[in-house]
Design a protein around this motif. Sequence first.
Motif, PDB file in Angstrom:
ATOM      1  N   GLU A   1       0.738  -1.049   0.285  1.00  0.00           N
ATOM      2  CA  GLU A   1       0.126   0.440  -0.255  1.00  0.00           C
ATOM      3  C   GLU A   1       0.785   1.512  -0.429  1.00  0.00           C
ATOM      4  O   GLU A   1       1.913   1.307   0.342  1.00  0.00           O
ATOM      5  CB  GLU A   1      -0.943   0.119   1.166  1.00  0.00           C
ATOM      6  CG  GLU A   1      -1.899  -1.303   1.891  1.00  0.00           C
ATOM      7  CD  GLU A   1      -1.161  -2.148   2.055  1.00  0.00           C
ATOM      8  OE1 GLU A   1      -2.339  -2.853   2.755  1.00  0.00           O
ATOM      9  OE2 GLU A   1       0.073  -2.580   2.711  1.00  0.00           O
TER      10      GLU A   1
ATOM     11  N   SER B   1      -3.105   3.935  -2.328  1.00  0.00           N
ATOM     12  CA  SER B   1      -2.557   2.460  -3.801  1.00  0.00           C
ATOM     13  C   SER B   1      -2.393   1.469  -3.092  1.00  0.00           C
ATOM     14  O   SER B   1      -1.873   1.397  -1.967  1.00  0.00           O
ATOM     15  CB  SER B   1      -2.220   2.649  -4.758  1.00  0.00           C
ATOM     16  OG  SER B   1      -1.753   4.620  -5.276  1.00  0.00           O
ATOM     17  N   CYS B   2      -2.576   0.172  -3.677  1.00  0.00           N
ATOM     18  CA  CYS B   2      -2.432  -0.865  -3.611  1.00  0.00           C
ATOM     19  C   CYS B   2      -1.010  -1.400  -5.405  1.00  0.00           C
ATOM     20  O   CYS B   2      -2.387  -2.080  -5.851  1.00  0.00           O
ATOM     21  CB  CYS B   2      -3.947  -1.918  -3.195  1.00  0.00           C
ATOM     22  SG  CYS B   2      -3.509  -3.518  -2.578  1.00  0.00           S
ATOM     23  N   ALA B   3      -0.260  -1.930  -4.840  1.00  0.00           N
ATOM     24  CA  ALA B   3       0.023  -2.606  -5.999  1.00  0.00           C
ATOM     25  C   ALA B   3       0.212  -3.744  -5.597  1.00  0.00           C
ATOM     26  O   ALA B   3       1.068  -4.297  -4.391  1.00  0.00           O
ATOM     27  CB  ALA B   3       1.514  -1.939  -5.990  1.00  0.00           C
TER      28      ALA B   3
ATOM     29  N   LYS C   1      -9.679  -0.002 -10.009  1.00  0.00           N
ATOM     30  CA  LYS C   1      -8.832  -1.072 -10.605  1.00  0.00           C
ATOM     31  C   LYS C   1      -7.870  -0.695 -11.687  1.00  0.00           C
ATOM     32  O   LYS C   1      -8.845  -0.369 -12.539  1.00  0.00           O
ATOM     33  CB  LYS C   1      -8.890  -2.394 -10.264  1.00  0.00           C
ATOM     34  CG  LYS C   1      -9.612  -2.784 -10.992  1.00  0.00           C
ATOM     35  CD  LYS C   1     -10.415  -4.163 -11.196  1.00  0.00           C
ATOM     36  CE  LYS C   1     -11.616  -4.783 -11.878  1.00  0.00           C
ATOM     37  NZ  LYS C   1     -11.574  -6.309 -11.609  1.00  0.00           N
TER      38      LYS C   1
ATOM     39  N   LYS D   1      -1.808  -1.984 -14.228  1.00  0.00           N
ATOM     40  CA  LYS D   1      -0.588  -2.190 -13.554  1.00  0.00           C
ATOM     41  C   LYS D   1      -1.211  -3.019 -12.157  1.00  0.00           C
ATOM     42  O   LYS D   1      -0.517  -2.895 -11.356  1.00  0.00           O
ATOM     43  CB  LYS D   1      -0.813  -0.965 -13.217  1.00  0.00           C
ATOM     44  CG  LYS D   1      -0.534   0.192 -14.099  1.00  0.00           C
ATOM     45  CD  LYS D   1      -0.461   2.079 -14.254  1.00  0.00           C
ATOM     46  CE  LYS D   1      -0.064   2.768 -14.925  1.00  0.00           C
ATOM     47  NZ  LYS D   1      -0.089   4.461 -14.185  1.00  0.00           N
ATOM     48  N   ASN D   2      -1.460  -4.372 -12.571  1.00  0.00           N
ATOM     49  CA  ASN D   2      -2.592  -4.817 -10.850  1.00  0.00           C
ATOM     50  C   ASN D   2      -2.122  -3.703  -9.589  1.00  0.00           C
ATOM     51  O   ASN D   2      -1.749  -4.555  -8.021  1.00  0.00           O
ATOM     52  CB  ASN D   2      -0.845  -6.067 -11.551  1.00  0.00           C
ATOM     53  CG  ASN D   2      -1.265  -7.597 -10.376  1.00  0.00           C
ATOM     54  OD1 ASN D   2      -2.479  -7.464 -10.895  1.00  0.00           O
ATOM     55  ND2 ASN D   2      -0.256  -8.141 -10.229  1.00  0.00           N
ATOM     56  N   THR D   3      -3.018  -3.090 -10.130  1.00  0.00           N
ATOM     57  CA  THR D   3      -2.920  -1.857  -8.829  1.00  0.00           C
ATOM     58  C   THR D   3      -4.680  -1.487  -8.174  1.00  0.00           C
ATOM     59  O   THR D   3      -5.750  -1.674  -9.460  1.00  0.00           O
ATOM     60  CB  THR D   3      -2.103  -0.781  -9.164  1.00  0.00           C
ATOM     61  OG1 THR D   3      -0.803  -1.466  -9.328  1.00  0.00           O
ATOM     62  CG2 THR D   3      -2.721   0.364  -8.012  1.00  0.00           C
TER      63      THR D   3
ATOM     64  N   CYS E   1      -4.503  -3.355   2.677  1.00  0.00           N
ATOM     65  CA  CYS E   1      -4.461  -4.050   1.029  1.00  0.00           C
ATOM     66  C   CYS E   1      -5.106  -5.671   1.522  1.00  0.00           C
ATOM     67  O   CYS E   1      -4.129  -6.228   1.617  1.00  0.00           O
ATOM     68  CB  CYS E   1      -4.394  -3.916  -0.187  1.00  0.00           C
ATOM     69  SG  CYS E   1      -4.751  -4.121  -1.227  1.00  0.00           S
TER      70      CYS E   1
END
Length: 126
Positions: A6, A21-23, A72, A76-78, A96
């Motif tokens: 996060e 954000s949550c990558a 989402k 970016k898989n985020t 997350c």
Amino acid sequence: QVQLVESGGGLVQAGGSLRVSCAASGRTLSGYAVAWFRQAPGKQREYVAGFSRTGGYTYYGDSVKGRFTISKDSGKNTVFLQMNNLKPEDTAVYYCAAGNRVITSALRSPGSYDSWGQGTQVTVSE
């Protein structure tokens, strides 16, 4: 297992906005239920918002409906959490979480998720 990180927390005045954000890495989030939880000092972890495993449905906690929006970026898989009209009671560590065996009836339960980020602090001042 997917790894989650996060970012984007901080200090904001009441009425302001913030986006966290949550990558994800290790695996694509496709097929995972993804959720944001929060935990304030002395309180239980609370469900904030999330996607179902198919990604076709979004859910929100009652206290944030109309103010927070989860979204989402699959490329970016985020996953993001846009927080508007913040209140002092929104102050918490935001986490997350992801899980690929989460059933709809248990979306709001922290125990349904097997991958967690380290959390990001959000503080809302008066």
